[in-house]
Design a protein around this motif. Sequence first.
Motif, PDB file in Angstrom:
ATOM      1  N   LEU A 218     -60.150 -17.993 -29.447  1.00 23.54           N
ATOM      2  CA  LEU A 218     -58.875 -18.653 -29.158  1.00 23.54           C
ATOM      3  C   LEU A 218     -58.768 -20.067 -29.728  1.00 23.54           C
ATOM      4  N   CYS A 219     -59.862 -20.619 -30.190  1.00 17.46           N
ATOM      5  CA  CYS A 219     -59.858 -22.033 -30.581  1.00 17.46           C
ATOM      6  C   CYS A 219     -60.534 -22.237 -31.932  1.00 17.46           C
ATOM      7  N   ASN A 220     -60.223 -23.362 -32.555  1.00 21.87           N
ATOM      8  CA  ASN A 220     -61.017 -23.833 -33.687  1.00 21.87           C
ATOM      9  C   ASN A 220     -61.862 -25.006 -33.199  1.00 21.87           C
ATOM     10  N   GLN A 221     -62.306 -25.855 -34.081  1.00 23.99           N
ATOM     11  CA  GLN A 221     -63.199 -26.941 -33.664  1.00 23.99           C
ATOM     12  C   GLN A 221     -62.505 -28.027 -32.854  1.00 23.99           C
ATOM     13  N   SER A 222     -61.183 -28.102 -32.938  1.00 28.37           N
ATOM     14  CA  SER A 222     -60.482 -29.208 -32.266  1.00 28.37           C
ATOM     15  C   SER A 222     -59.467 -28.770 -31.215  1.00 28.37           C
ATOM     16  N   VAL A 223     -58.793 -27.616 -31.422  1.00 29.07           N
ATOM     17  CA  VAL A 223     -57.741 -27.214 -30.486  1.00 29.07           C
ATOM     18  C   VAL A 223     -57.804 -25.711 -30.213  1.00 29.07           C
ATOM     19  N   CYS A 224     -57.207 -25.342 -29.068  1.00 28.62           N
ATOM     20  CA  CYS A 224     -57.003 -23.935 -28.717  1.00 28.62           C
ATOM     21  C   CYS A 224     -55.504 -23.681 -28.806  1.00 28.62           C
ATOM     22  N   SER A 225     -55.104 -22.754 -29.666  1.00 29.33           N
ATOM     23  CA  SER A 225     -53.689 -22.485 -29.887  1.00 29.33           C
ATOM     24  C   SER A 225     -53.239 -21.274 -29.095  1.00 29.33           C
ATOM     25  N   ALA A 226     -51.993 -21.327 -28.649  1.00 28.36           N
ATOM     26  CA  ALA A 226     -51.416 -20.216 -27.885  1.00 28.36           C
ATOM     27  C   ALA A 226     -50.740 -19.201 -28.781  1.00 28.36           C
ATOM     28  N   LEU A 227     -50.675 -19.470 -30.075  1.00 29.46           N
ATOM     29  CA  LEU A 227     -50.000 -18.580 -31.023  1.00 29.46           C
ATOM     30  C   LEU A 227     -50.965 -18.141 -32.114  1.00 29.46           C
ATOM     31  N   LYS A 228     -50.730 -16.943 -32.623  1.00 30.97           N
ATOM     32  CA  LYS A 228     -51.463 -16.454 -33.784  1.00 30.97           C
ATOM     33  C   LYS A 228     -50.486 -15.699 -34.677  1.00 30.97           C
ATOM     34  N   ASP A 229     -50.301 -16.191 -35.875  1.00 29.92           N
ATOM     35  CA  ASP A 229     -49.329 -15.611 -36.808  1.00 29.92           C
ATOM     36  C   ASP A 229     -47.933 -15.544 -36.192  1.00 29.92           C
ATOM     37  N   GLY A 230     -47.587 -16.580 -35.413  1.00 29.20           N
ATOM     38  CA  GLY A 230     -46.259 -16.662 -34.809  1.00 29.20           C
ATOM     39  C   GLY A 230     -46.066 -15.803 -33.581  1.00 29.20           C
ATOM     40  N   LYS A 231     -47.126 -15.129 -33.111  1.00 27.03           N
ATOM     41  CA  LYS A 231     -47.026 -14.269 -31.931  1.00 27.03           C
ATOM     42  C   LYS A 231     -47.730 -14.928 -30.740  1.00 27.03           C
ATOM     43  N   PRO A 232     -47.122 -14.854 -29.557  1.00 28.46           N
ATOM     44  CA  PRO A 232     -47.764 -15.450 -28.370  1.00 28.46           C
ATOM     45  C   PRO A 232     -49.023 -14.683 -27.989  1.00 28.46           C
ATOM     46  N   LEU A 233     -50.072 -15.408 -27.652  1.00 30.19           N
ATOM     47  CA  LEU A 233     -51.308 -14.804 -27.162  1.00 30.19           C
ATOM     48  C   LEU A 233     -51.348 -14.776 -25.641  1.00 30.19           C
ATOM     49  N   TYR A 234     -50.330 -15.365 -25.011  1.00 27.84           N
ATOM     50  CA  TYR A 234     -50.268 -15.453 -23.550  1.00 27.84           C
ATOM     51  C   TYR A 234     -48.965 -14.834 -23.055  1.00 27.84           C
ATOM     52  N   ARG A 235     -48.992 -14.338 -21.815  1.00 25.14           N
ATOM     53  CA  ARG A 235     -47.755 -13.846 -21.197  1.00 25.14           C
ATOM     54  C   ARG A 235     -47.154 -14.866 -20.233  1.00 25.14           C
ATOM     55  N   ASP A 236     -47.869 -15.948 -19.993  1.00 21.70           N
ATOM     56  CA  ASP A 236     -47.333 -17.093 -19.242  1.00 21.70           C
ATOM     57  C   ASP A 236     -48.098 -18.324 -19.705  1.00 21.70           C
ATOM     58  N   ASP A 237     -48.492 -19.189 -18.797  1.00 25.28           N
ATOM     59  CA  ASP A 237     -49.218 -20.392 -19.218  1.00 25.28           C
ATOM     60  C   ASP A 237     -50.729 -20.213 -19.229  1.00 25.28           C
ATOM     61  N   SER A 238     -51.246 -19.190 -18.540  1.00 23.93           N
ATOM     62  CA  SER A 238     -52.699 -19.061 -18.430  1.00 23.93           C
ATOM     63  C   SER A 238     -53.221 -17.648 -18.647  1.00 23.93           C
ATOM     64  N   HIS A 239     -52.370 -16.629 -18.443  1.00 23.16           N
ATOM     65  CA  HIS A 239     -52.823 -15.245 -18.587  1.00 23.16           C
ATOM     66  C   HIS A 239     -52.614 -14.764 -20.027  1.00 23.16           C
ATOM     67  N   LEU A 240     -53.671 -14.235 -20.624  1.00 24.02           N
ATOM     68  CA  LEU A 240     -53.531 -13.653 -21.944  1.00 24.02           C
ATOM     69  C   LEU A 240     -52.620 -12.428 -21.885  1.00 24.02           C
ATOM     70  N   SER A 241     -51.853 -12.241 -22.931  1.00 28.98           N
ATOM     71  CA  SER A 241     -51.067 -11.016 -23.062  1.00 28.98           C
ATOM     72  C   SER A 241     -51.987  -9.899 -23.549  1.00 28.98           C
ATOM     73  N   ASN A 242     -51.476  -8.661 -23.556  1.00 32.15           N
ATOM     74  CA  ASN A 242     -52.274  -7.568 -24.123  1.00 32.15           C
ATOM     75  C   ASN A 242     -52.687  -7.893 -25.548  1.00 32.15           C
ATOM     76  N   THR A 243     -51.731  -8.424 -26.306  1.00 34.44           N
ATOM     77  CA  THR A 243     -52.012  -8.810 -27.690  1.00 34.44           C
ATOM     78  C   THR A 243     -53.075  -9.897 -27.742  1.00 34.44           C
ATOM     79  N   GLY A 244     -52.931 -10.904 -26.878  1.00 32.50           N
ATOM     80  CA  GLY A 244     -53.881 -12.008 -26.858  1.00 32.50           C
ATOM     81  C   GLY A 244     -55.273 -11.591 -26.432  1.00 32.50           C
ATOM     82  N   SER A 245     -55.359 -10.626 -25.517  1.00 32.21           N
ATOM     83  CA  SER A 245     -56.681 -10.215 -25.035  1.00 32.21           C
ATOM     84  C   SER A 245     -57.533  -9.625 -26.158  1.00 32.21           C
ATOM     85  N   LEU A 246     -56.874  -9.038 -27.163  1.00 34.32           N
ATOM     86  CA  LEU A 246     -57.610  -8.374 -28.244  1.00 34.32           C
ATOM     87  C   LEU A 246     -58.396  -9.354 -29.109  1.00 34.32           C
TER      88      LEU A 246
END
Length: 649
Positions: A610-638
């Motif tokens: 979920l993170c690189n060396q400096s930040v953890c991003s909530a998006l990957k290729d413009g798609k949300p990895l979370y379904r709210d502020d803290s729970h990963l979405s099905n897509t994000g869990s992968l």
Amino acid sequence: MPQPKNKKLTFRPDINALRAVAVLGVLFYHFQVPGFSGGFIGVDVFFVISGFLMSQIIYGQLSENRFSLAAFYEARIRRIVPALVMLGIVLLLSGYFYLIPFDYTILGKRVLTSLTFVSNIALLHKAPYFDPASREQWLLHTWSLSVEAQFYLFWPFFLIALQKNKKILKPCIAAVFALSLMWCVLKTQKEASAAFYSLPTRVWEFTAGSFLYFFKQNIRPIKNLSFAGLALILISAVFYSGDLAYPGYWAFVPVAGAALFMTEQSTRAFITNRVTQFFGDISYSLYLWHWPVVVGAKYFDIALTPLHQCCLISLSVLLAYASFELVEKPSRYRIDWKISTGAGAVVALAAYLVFAFQGMPSHVPDNVMAAQSALQDSNPRRIECMYSGKKNAKLPECRLGASVDPTVAIWGDSHADAVFPVLDKVLAEDKRSAFFYSYSGCPPILDAIITSQVSLRRDESCKIFNDLTLNKIIAAPEVRDVIMISRWSFYLNGGLDDDSLYRSRVVFDKAAGTPAFDSQTDPAAYTSHMLQTMCTLTQHKKNVYVVMPIPEMEHSVPVTLAKSRLLWHKDAQIEISIKDYETKHAAILKALGKAQQQCHVHVLDPKAGLCNQSVCSALKDGKPLYRDDSHLSNTGSLVLEPMFERALR
């Protein structure tokens, strides 16, 4: 048959001034003006005023044999409905252009419950009034209008029933006052949020005003009583805060202050001056319009700096003045009440359609809906596999992975549920299966008892769930691996958006009674029991894998992304720095280090996915990895697939 004509009540400048005090307290509280942490008590003052005036109107006309229920309710409609309808129209029209369908759907429901005067009932089991998450609800403040309207429904019949037997009138009012006050105190101790919003726990405040009307001839005028009453109100407004179990017995102080203020019937200069009377005149419209300005500021990310506070308060006053002059005054004297009622019905129907058609998504761009869709990107087996927490509930017989005998157990809260899809995939590919044990809002820690502001009772269902789960795991020798996943830090210091500060506390003592809500979870006890639980598993020859906290975002990721695309036509940058992550979870990370040494557990780090060396991003290729502020979405869990593969293969 002609309607009896209402004689105008004698204008009371002191009551109008009290309205000004009440609404300004609420206004300053909602705009977070320093020194008004208890300004919400203005609503209690309004209730006392209503109790006094309604009793005066109803009983005064009953005594003269000229009371009409039809005329009474017509007057209430003229007073309340038109400005509320106008607010609903403005919000629905604005929402169509500026709200994402998810938020617009909620707005439609809130407008509908406001116009049907059941807002308080709809809010009973939602976020508490003092929860910062409530600041996102456009019509939260209409709960008090609903309580008043419900009071209007029964109070005339109560007085009519007792009017012929005046000897028992005052004792009956006293009984209603006492019973409601006692219920308020008891209910607040058990369910503060329900006590805050419900009519039965608020009736005593109305009857306090009614008392004043019926006993006014028996009360000797006391000079400077208005100062004493004002002092009690101001003390409450300044020294109270949302940390109190409110209303309870705390509400007695501002209620008594309002009653004392009205008792003197003072006409002092600070009461009758034009500024005070102006705010008294526009108090209803100011109450109506200021809250959408508060929510709008949050929606458009306008920080409440001193300059912004002044501008937003000024805007609220301007809107209120326009509403008073253009809506309130004409509807009271010139516009037929039937027109107001009809308009209210039309707006309520429009609000229902907005709600029923889920915010009318066809009018927003596809990329907005794509972002919003992540809100529903969750475990489809959630209901089947989540422990219910009901009395005598059994653990669900839930398995994931391949169709073989389980050799793995998953134990956690809703964060475990959020990674169900990736665990299912990894286990199936490895020809393994697992038992799945999860309970939302319950850390997998032995002896954990939950208490919260929504329900101040000690909820032992978490302890029961964890005991059942541990026994199941220990009793299954074929289960070699246990994976523990939880929102570990949430129970210590809440979430990044602060709303969780009002949600859950964990206690471990077994003493009877209710712990004070404002006490924090004891970090030492929490981490100690956490290690004890993990060590218990390893002592029973289980390989324990503990997932470090999932990086959390400040706001709901799908909503933030969808809103940014709708309003600003670009993707929002939603991320948290590694430094902030380590600061937020410092206590848990330290405890997991000890668990590695003392219990020989294996710690899994989700930051690799979920993170690189400096930040953890909530998006990957413009798609949300979370379904709210803290729970990963099905897509994000992968994205955690490599982490779980290394642990389980």
